[in-house]
Every structure is written in structure tokens, then in C-alpha cells.
Design a protein around this motif. Structure first.
Motif, mmCIF file in Angstrom:
data_model
loop_
_atom_site.group_PDB
_atom_site.id
_atom_site.type_symbol
_atom_site.label_atom_id
_atom_site.label_comp_id
_atom_site.label_asym_id
_atom_site.label_seq_id
_atom_site.Cartn_x
_atom_site.Cartn_y
_atom_site.Cartn_z
ATOM 1 N N ALA A 167 36.710 45.518 -29.884
ATOM 2 C CA ALA A 167 36.158 44.361 -29.935
ATOM 3 C C ALA A 167 36.921 43.706 -30.941
ATOM 4 N N LEU A 168 35.646 44.485 -32.131
ATOM 5 C CA LEU A 168 35.740 44.244 -33.387
ATOM 6 C C LEU A 168 37.297 44.151 -34.079
ATOM 7 N N GLY A 169 37.699 45.143 -33.447
ATOM 8 C CA GLY A 169 39.551 45.614 -33.801
ATOM 9 C C GLY A 169 40.731 43.947 -33.869
ATOM 10 N N ASP A 170 40.300 43.568 -32.370
ATOM 11 C CA ASP A 170 40.722 42.468 -32.042
ATOM 12 C C ASP A 170 40.870 41.244 -31.900
ATOM 13 N N TRP A 171 39.746 40.849 -32.778
ATOM 14 C CA TRP A 171 38.319 39.881 -33.731
ATOM 15 C C TRP A 171 38.987 40.174 -35.078
ATOM 16 N N ARG A 209 42.411 41.441 -35.857
ATOM 17 C CA ARG A 209 43.499 40.754 -35.463
ATOM 18 C C ARG A 209 43.948 39.391 -35.599
ATOM 19 N N ASP A 210 42.939 39.166 -34.776
ATOM 20 C CA ASP A 210 43.331 37.678 -34.275
ATOM 21 C C ASP A 210 42.641 36.828 -35.854
ATOM 22 N N VAL A 211 41.246 37.239 -36.309
ATOM 23 C CA VAL A 211 41.143 36.305 -37.652
ATOM 24 C C VAL A 211 42.723 36.646 -38.759
ATOM 25 N N PHE A 212 42.280 37.874 -38.734
ATOM 26 C CA PHE A 212 43.846 37.717 -40.320
ATOM 27 C C PHE A 212 45.112 38.334 -39.746
ATOM 28 N N VAL A 213 45.525 37.948 -38.876
ATOM 29 C CA VAL A 213 47.064 38.421 -38.652
ATOM 30 C C VAL A 213 47.431 36.905 -37.715
#
Length: 153
Positions: free
Chosen positions: A16-20, A22-26
Motif C-alpha cells: 500500500a505504501l508502494g502504491d501511494w 507510485r501515485d504521488v511520485f509518478v
């Protein structure tokens, strides 16, 4: 229970942290870069210079502090220049429209003018607009007559 807890904190939470991340930084960064314009970049340059100037580890000459003002003046000058070009374009467009309207009027009256040049079939100027007498009035004893728009009885 420990296996579920272990899976939740070692797999699910980091995912979930990785998804977040990716959403913010990509995804959001790509959307921001799509909306970014050259004007916004130029407006941000003085902020970067101010940050470096207050950082005090890198000496910045005072001339670089005036770059922000120069960029602002360029922005104002470009807006004034654009307004000047648009007003000239509007004036040229107005003159072209008038010329086209005058040419259309001239071409529309060209057949009538060509007929006027034909001297074999020349007609009197007011012949089309003149009222024709179709008959006399029944009360024609001459008592009523008009003088310059006034009827005398």
C-alpha cells in the motif's frame, strides 16, 4: 493469527505504501509536468535564486537577484507587445473587410452601370420611379388644386 499479522505488516502495508508512493511520485508528478508551462518555469526562477541567496553557503552576486525583475519586465513587455500586435491585426482585418464590402458593392452594381453605358437603349433617369396616370378623377371641375403641398378648396 501471527501469520496474518506478519503478512499484513510485511506484504500488505509495504505494498500500500508502494502504491501511494507510485501515485504521488509518478502519476501526480506526470500530471503536474503536463500542466507546467514555460511562463510558470520562468516565474519560478527568482524563487530558486532567493533560496540559494539565503542559503549562504554559495555566494551569489547581487546581479543575479535582479534577474527575477528582468524576467518580470520581459513578461510585461511581451504582454504589451502581444496587445499591440492584436490591435494592428484588428485594424488590418477591419480595412480588409471594408475593401471586400466595397468590391462586392461595385461588382453588384456593375451590370446596371454597363447598361447605362449602352447609349442605344438609354432611358430617362427617373422613368422607373415615376407614377403613371391611369385615369382621371370623377370630380374634375377644377375647384380643388394643390400649391406646394397645400390644398385649397
Amino acid at each position: 493469527m501471527w501469520k496474518e499479522l506478519w503478512q499484513k505488516w510485511t506484504i500488505d502495508k509495504p505494498a500500500a505504501l508502494g502504491d501511494w508512493l507510485r501515485d504521488v511520485f509518478v502519476v501526480q508528478l506526470a500530471a503536474f509536468l503536463d500542466r507546467l508551462t514555460l511562463r510558470q518555469v520562468i516565474a519560478f526562477i527568482p524563487v530558486v535564486i532567493l533560496i540559494f541567496a539565503y542559503y549562504h553557503r554559495i555566494p551569489i552576486p547581487p546581479e543575479l537577484m535582479l534577474v527575477g525583475d528582468l524576467l518580470a519586465y520581459i513578461d510585461v513587455f511581451s504582454a504589451l507587445f502581444l496587445m499591440g500586435v492584436l490591435t494592428r491585426a484588428a485594424t488590418v482585418l477591419f480595412i480588409v473587410r471594408q475593401a471586400i464590402a466595397r468590391a462586392a458593392r461595385l461588382l453588384g452594381s456593375l451590370p446596371e452601370r454597363m447598361q447605362r453605358l449602352d447609349f442605344r437603349h438609354r432611358r430617362e433617369g427617373g422613368a422607373k420611379n415615376r407614377k403613371r396616370l391611369t385615369g382621371r378623377a370623377k370630380d374634375d371641375d377644377g375647384e380643388n388644386f394643390a400649391v406646394h403641398g397645400v390644398v385649397l378648396a
